[in-house]
Design a protein around this motif. Structure first.
Motif, mmCIF file in Angstrom:
data_model
loop_
_atom_site.group_PDB
_atom_site.id
_atom_site.type_symbol
_atom_site.label_atom_id
_atom_site.label_comp_id
_atom_site.label_asym_id
_atom_site.label_seq_id
_atom_site.Cartn_x
_atom_site.Cartn_y
_atom_site.Cartn_z
ATOM 1 N N ASP A 44 0.738 -1.320 -0.011
ATOM 2 C CA ASP A 44 0.090 0.059 0.261
ATOM 3 C C ASP A 44 0.779 1.252 -0.059
ATOM 4 O O ASP A 44 0.441 2.100 -0.731
ATOM 5 C CB ASP A 44 -1.019 0.028 1.167
ATOM 6 N N VAL A 45 2.035 1.378 0.791
ATOM 7 C CA VAL A 45 3.141 2.269 0.927
ATOM 8 C C VAL A 45 3.529 2.425 -0.550
ATOM 9 O O VAL A 45 3.521 3.554 -1.240
ATOM 10 C CB VAL A 45 3.975 2.243 1.851
ATOM 11 N N ASP A 47 2.229 1.748 -3.360
ATOM 12 C CA ASP A 47 1.498 2.491 -4.281
ATOM 13 C C ASP A 47 1.116 4.020 -3.950
ATOM 14 O O ASP A 47 1.016 4.780 -5.113
ATOM 15 C CB ASP A 47 -0.186 1.614 -4.087
ATOM 16 N N VAL A 48 1.217 4.285 -3.137
ATOM 17 C CA VAL A 48 1.304 5.721 -2.727
ATOM 18 C C VAL A 48 2.367 6.515 -3.422
ATOM 19 O O VAL A 48 2.306 7.546 -3.956
ATOM 20 C CB VAL A 48 1.025 6.189 -1.051
ATOM 21 N N LYS A 51 2.030 6.940 -6.765
ATOM 22 C CA LYS A 51 1.195 7.822 -7.378
ATOM 23 C C LYS A 51 1.772 9.366 -7.391
ATOM 24 O O LYS A 51 1.670 10.062 -8.193
ATOM 25 C CB LYS A 51 -0.084 7.820 -6.221
#
Ligand SMILES: [Fe+2]
Length: 183
Positions: A44-45, A47-48, A51
């Motif tokens: 999840d990190v 992915d951030v 982005k």
């Protein structure tokens, strides 16, 4: 409304170009951080960070357009992509050579990764070449103009290079006019 090349030749051109480079570096940094996060199973990190990296790239592309870094009009765009395709083939060759060096230095695994990068360059060369074939005008496809090759990255410039300003740089690798040789 397009901001294309509005900053070119103005006092802010240099600072806009500098900002473009800064955003590209920032994007590279965030992508690297995403790899680090992924290695720690923090998907999840990762992915951030990806982005944020993509936002930096989008910003860089705005600055590139603002200072007229790449062509914008149809004919010039396809002329550029044609030369870019040549540079991608050179990129494939250069990365394969680099892969050999990396292997000789004892980094077998990294050398294999670089081979996949070389294959990506080849694919980019093929894709861009197909696009030129499909969308460029006959005028662009024909090889009737004078051609110059960048001695560093292999980008091919078609046309009269003498008409370019003295501070012309290769749009791919940024090297000066003097590294170009007529074909
Ligand atoms: Fe170049």
């Amino acid at each position: 409304m397009s901001n294309y090349a509005k900053a070119k030749g103005t006092p802010i051109e240099k600072i806009i170009k500098g900002q473009m480079q800064a955003e590209l570096s920032g994007a590279g940094m965030y992508f690297a951080l995403a790899r680090a996060a992924k290695a720690q199973n923090l998907d999840d990190v990762a992915d951030v960070f990806k982005k944020l990296a993509n936002e930096h790239i989008a910003q860089a592309s705005f600055y590139a357009e603002f200072c007229g870094r790449y062509p914008f009009e149809k004919e010039e765009l396809w002329q550029f992509v044609k030369g870019l395709s040549k540079a991608e083939y050179c990129g494939e060759k250069a990365i394969l050579e680099l892969s050999d060096k990396v292997k000789k230095a004892g980094f077998t695994e990294a050398a294999e990764v670089l081979k996949t990068f070389a294959a990506q360059h080849k694919h980019h060369a093929e894709v861009t070449s197909e696009l030129v074939e499909k969308y460029a005008s006959d005028n662009v496809k024909q090889n009737t103009k004078k051609r110059y090759v960048c001695g560093i990255c292999g980008f091919e410039y078609e046309g009269d290079m003498d008409s370019e300003p003295d501070d012309y740089t290769c749009p791919i690798c940024g090297m000066p006019k003097s590294v170009f040789k007529q074909k």
